[in-house]
Write an enzyme that holds these catalytic residues in place. Sequence first.
Site, PDB file in Angstrom:
ATOM      1  N   TYR A 122       0.835  -1.200   0.000  1.00  0.00           N
ATOM      2  CA  TYR A 122       0.000   0.000   0.000  1.00  0.00           C
ATOM      3  C   TYR A 122       0.867   1.245   0.000  1.00  0.00           C
ATOM      4  O   TYR A 122       0.638   2.183  -0.770  1.00  0.00           O
ATOM      5  CB  TYR A 122      -0.905  -0.015   1.237  1.00  0.00           C
ATOM      6  CG  TYR A 122      -1.801   1.194   1.370  1.00  0.00           C
ATOM      7  CD1 TYR A 122      -2.999   1.274   0.672  1.00  0.00           C
ATOM      8  CD2 TYR A 122      -1.457   2.243   2.224  1.00  0.00           C
ATOM      9  CE1 TYR A 122      -3.838   2.380   0.810  1.00  0.00           C
ATOM     10  CE2 TYR A 122      -2.284   3.347   2.371  1.00  0.00           C
ATOM     11  CZ  TYR A 122      -3.474   3.411   1.663  1.00  0.00           C
ATOM     12  OH  TYR A 122      -4.289   4.518   1.806  1.00  0.00           O
ATOM     13  N   LYS A 126       0.970   4.147  -3.029  1.00  0.00           N
ATOM     14  CA  LYS A 126       0.553   5.531  -2.805  1.00  0.00           C
ATOM     15  C   LYS A 126       1.728   6.497  -3.004  1.00  0.00           C
ATOM     16  O   LYS A 126       1.544   7.607  -3.524  1.00  0.00           O
ATOM     17  CB  LYS A 126      -0.023   5.697  -1.401  1.00  0.00           C
ATOM     18  CG  LYS A 126      -1.377   5.027  -1.217  1.00  0.00           C
ATOM     19  CD  LYS A 126      -2.424   5.574  -2.174  1.00  0.00           C
ATOM     20  CE  LYS A 126      -3.808   5.016  -1.906  1.00  0.00           C
ATOM     21  NZ  LYS A 126      -4.834   5.529  -2.838  1.00  0.00           N
TER      22      LYS A 126
END
Length: 215
Positions: A122, A126
């Site tokens: 993640y 991002k």
Amino acid sequence: EISVFNKAVVSTQSTGENPDAHHNVVVKGATLEEQAANVNKEMEAAAESGKFDALFCVAGGWAGGDAGNPSFIKNTDLMMKQSIWTSVISANVASQHLKEGGLLTLTGAEPCLQGTSFMIGYGLSKAAVHQLTASLAQKNSGLPEGAVVHCILPKTLDTPMNRKFMANADFSTWTPMSYVAEMFTNWTENPSSRHPNGALVKILTKDNVTEQTLV
């Protein structure tokens, strides 16, 4: 919160099945190239030979795991598809279908401004969106003349899925989706309210009060 845009008397297009949108584009294809071609074709048809005032990429998801987690590779692949692929496709769509002086927003994450050992896939996905924003804001990035790109960096958004999986959390620190939608509407209708091109905009909520700060 597409209903917020509809109240502002705008035409809304959604990638996915959303009954509140005026048009829906269902993403098809197994590869990034196939998905981008499909979305561009559908967006061109939805635009009816016109251009869009703004494009908002709010796709994404969450999966945790450190490098030793049995699901690390699988989760990282999923995070890349949900965050990087969608953002890259949005940038490509903007290069073809956004008006001059239009707005493109991408979605990063405030926790991913630093290391994220418990959610590596993640975090790296991002962080890639943050970098993409900086690149798109540079001259000769491929976006239309005068276009502005922002990347929002929420901490926790108040969504039904988050409430389901974090039922005991402090919701007063979660950012309402209605705030995000109203912010997008304001940026679209009032260009003077926008931040500098390439801005990473932290959206943090405390005691049910939400503020924007730049990284």
